[in-house]
Design a protein around this motif. Sequence first.
Motif, PDB file in Angstrom:
ATOM      1  N   CYS A  85       0.932  -1.267  -0.112  1.00 34.00           N
ATOM      2  CA  CYS A  85       0.023  -0.079   0.094  1.00 34.00           C
ATOM      3  C   CYS A  85       0.813   1.121   0.146  1.00 34.00           C
ATOM      4  O   CYS A  85       0.639   2.298  -0.672  1.00 34.00           O
ATOM      5  N   ALA A  89       1.387   4.293  -2.758  1.00 34.18           N
ATOM      6  CA  ALA A  89       0.907   5.805  -2.534  1.00 34.18           C
ATOM      7  C   ALA A  89       2.030   6.743  -2.865  1.00 34.18           C
ATOM      8  O   ALA A  89       1.911   7.554  -3.045  1.00 34.18           O
ATOM      9  N   LEU A  92       2.569   6.520  -6.740  1.00 32.88           N
ATOM     10  CA  LEU A  92       1.523   6.852  -7.478  1.00 32.88           C
ATOM     11  C   LEU A  92       1.288   5.891  -8.629  1.00 32.88           C
ATOM     12  O   LEU A  92       0.754   6.322  -9.613  1.00 32.88           O
ATOM     13  N   SER A  94      -0.245   1.661  -9.599  1.00 29.69           N
ATOM     14  CA  SER A  94      -0.757   0.715  -8.974  1.00 29.69           C
ATOM     15  C   SER A  94       0.198  -0.584  -8.839  1.00 29.69           C
ATOM     16  O   SER A  94       1.439  -0.636  -9.555  1.00 29.69           O
ATOM     17  N   PRO A 120      -3.617   3.548  -6.398  1.00 34.16           N
ATOM     18  CA  PRO A 120      -3.807   4.767  -5.896  1.00 34.16           C
ATOM     19  C   PRO A 120      -5.072   5.469  -6.140  1.00 34.16           C
ATOM     20  O   PRO A 120      -5.249   5.407  -7.500  1.00 34.16           O
ATOM     21  N   LEU A 122      -5.917   9.219  -7.070  1.00 38.63           N
ATOM     22  CA  LEU A 122      -5.229  10.363  -7.426  1.00 38.63           C
ATOM     23  C   LEU A 122      -5.937  11.640  -7.427  1.00 38.63           C
ATOM     24  O   LEU A 122      -7.208  11.237  -8.249  1.00 38.63           O
ATOM     25  N   ALA A 127      -1.555  11.349  -4.155  1.00 41.41           N
ATOM     26  CA  ALA A 127      -2.439  10.314  -3.836  1.00 41.41           C
ATOM     27  C   ALA A 127      -3.209  10.765  -2.634  1.00 41.41           C
ATOM     28  O   ALA A 127      -2.838  11.392  -1.552  1.00 41.41           O
ATOM     29  N   VAL A 130      -5.559   4.754  -1.073  1.00 43.06           N
ATOM     30  CA  VAL A 130      -5.422   3.826  -1.922  1.00 43.06           C
ATOM     31  C   VAL A 130      -6.480   2.648  -1.921  1.00 43.06           C
ATOM     32  O   VAL A 130      -7.197   2.917  -0.769  1.00 43.06           O
TER      33      VAL A 130
END
Length: 160
Positions: A85, A89, A92, A94, A120, A122, A127, A130
Amino acid sequence: MHAFAADPALPKPELYRELLAAADALTAGEPDAVANMANVAALIWQLVPGLNWAGFYRLQGETLVLGPFQGKPACIRIPLGQGVCGTAAATLTSQRVADVHAFPGHIACDAASRSELVVPVLRGGEALAVIDLDSPTPDRFDAEDQAGIEALAALVSTRI
Ligand code: SME
């Protein structure tokens, strides 16, 4: 109360179109971020098969803090840059992890988790949060799952 049933025969792109439409309908006009994240987490849980955890972490300063979710109680705070995670974040981008045991620094909240997808949310190049999906099945998530959850994250960004 809304009942959304997952059809296991549904091709993934259609499943994610249904998920997006349901999330759009449930969050439209509702300004409360917690309410919207709670309903989106519940929708993911109802519609996406093969998960043992689905929900949100919200970025507060340099820390991700647990948000609305479905599944077992989870780690509350994750420093930016740590775990799957925190990596999503911080970068920025996946994170689609086929084998969580092979991901350096993976944070095991539920020992049953074998694969993970973190996308994330955005806004303005930063971010906000998530979306985290965990599965007990190794290599559970493919590019279609990632594209579906990224589309959901783009919607969520306008609703939280
Ligand atoms: N596995 C995540 C922690 C969150 S739980 O899976 C709910 C991570 O490594 O960041």
